[in-house]
Scaffold this motif. Sequence first.
Motif, PDB file in Angstrom:
ATOM      1  N   MET A 164       0.845  -1.137   0.000  1.00 29.04           N
ATOM      2  CA  MET A 164       0.000   0.000   0.000  1.00 29.04           C
ATOM      3  C   MET A 164       0.909   1.222   0.000  1.00 29.04           C
ATOM      4  SD  MET A 164      -3.231   0.315   2.615  1.00 29.04           S
ATOM      5  CE  MET A 164      -2.234  -0.078   4.004  1.00 29.04           C
ATOM      6  N   GLY A 165       0.667   2.146  -0.899  1.00 29.57           N
ATOM      7  CA  GLY A 165       1.507   3.333  -0.990  1.00 29.57           C
ATOM      8  C   GLY A 165       0.755   4.592  -0.629  1.00 29.57           C
ATOM      9  N   VAL A 218       3.223   5.761  -8.332  1.00 28.66           N
ATOM     10  CA  VAL A 218       2.818   5.076  -9.562  1.00 28.66           C
ATOM     11  C   VAL A 218       3.898   4.097 -10.009  1.00 28.66           C
ATOM     12  CG1 VAL A 218       2.297   5.407 -12.017  1.00 28.66           C
ATOM     13  CG2 VAL A 218       1.305   6.946 -10.316  1.00 28.66           C
ATOM     14  N   GLU A 219       5.148   4.507  -9.947  1.00 31.08           N
ATOM     15  CA  GLU A 219       6.238   3.629 -10.361  1.00 31.08           C
ATOM     16  C   GLU A 219       6.391   2.434  -9.412  1.00 31.08           C
ATOM     17  OE1 GLU A 219       9.673   6.098 -10.630  1.00 31.08           O
ATOM     18  OE2 GLU A 219       8.993   7.040 -12.499  1.00 31.08           O
ATOM     19  N   ASP A 239       6.659  11.265  -3.821  1.00 35.92           N
ATOM     20  CA  ASP A 239       5.664  12.005  -4.582  1.00 35.92           C
ATOM     21  C   ASP A 239       4.763  11.025  -5.343  1.00 35.92           C
ATOM     22  OD1 ASP A 239       7.254  11.108  -6.697  1.00 35.92           O
ATOM     23  OD2 ASP A 239       8.138  13.069  -7.069  1.00 35.92           O
ATOM     24  N   TYR A 240       3.804  11.565  -6.056  1.00 34.13           N
ATOM     25  CA  TYR A 240       2.836  10.735  -6.780  1.00 34.13           C
ATOM     26  C   TYR A 240       3.520   9.880  -7.836  1.00 34.13           C
ATOM     27  CZ  TYR A 240      -1.236   9.303  -9.423  1.00 34.13           C
ATOM     28  OH  TYR A 240      -2.177   8.552 -10.063  1.00 34.13           O
TER      29      TYR A 240
END
Length: 45
Positions: free
Chosen positions: A1-2, A43-44, A38-39
């Motif tokens: 979970m990020g 995503v990565e 960061d976002y």
Amino acid sequence: MGFVPSQDADKIADTVEPLAERLSEVLGVDIQAQVLVDYTGLVEG
């Protein structure tokens, strides 16, 4: 979970760890919570 920090990353990390542990117990799978920079990092990841 990020998670992407909208405030102090250390506080968020302390907050999400109990959530990850509880989800692991309920779901029966290993859940790891990570606070990313960061976002894009989320995503990565």
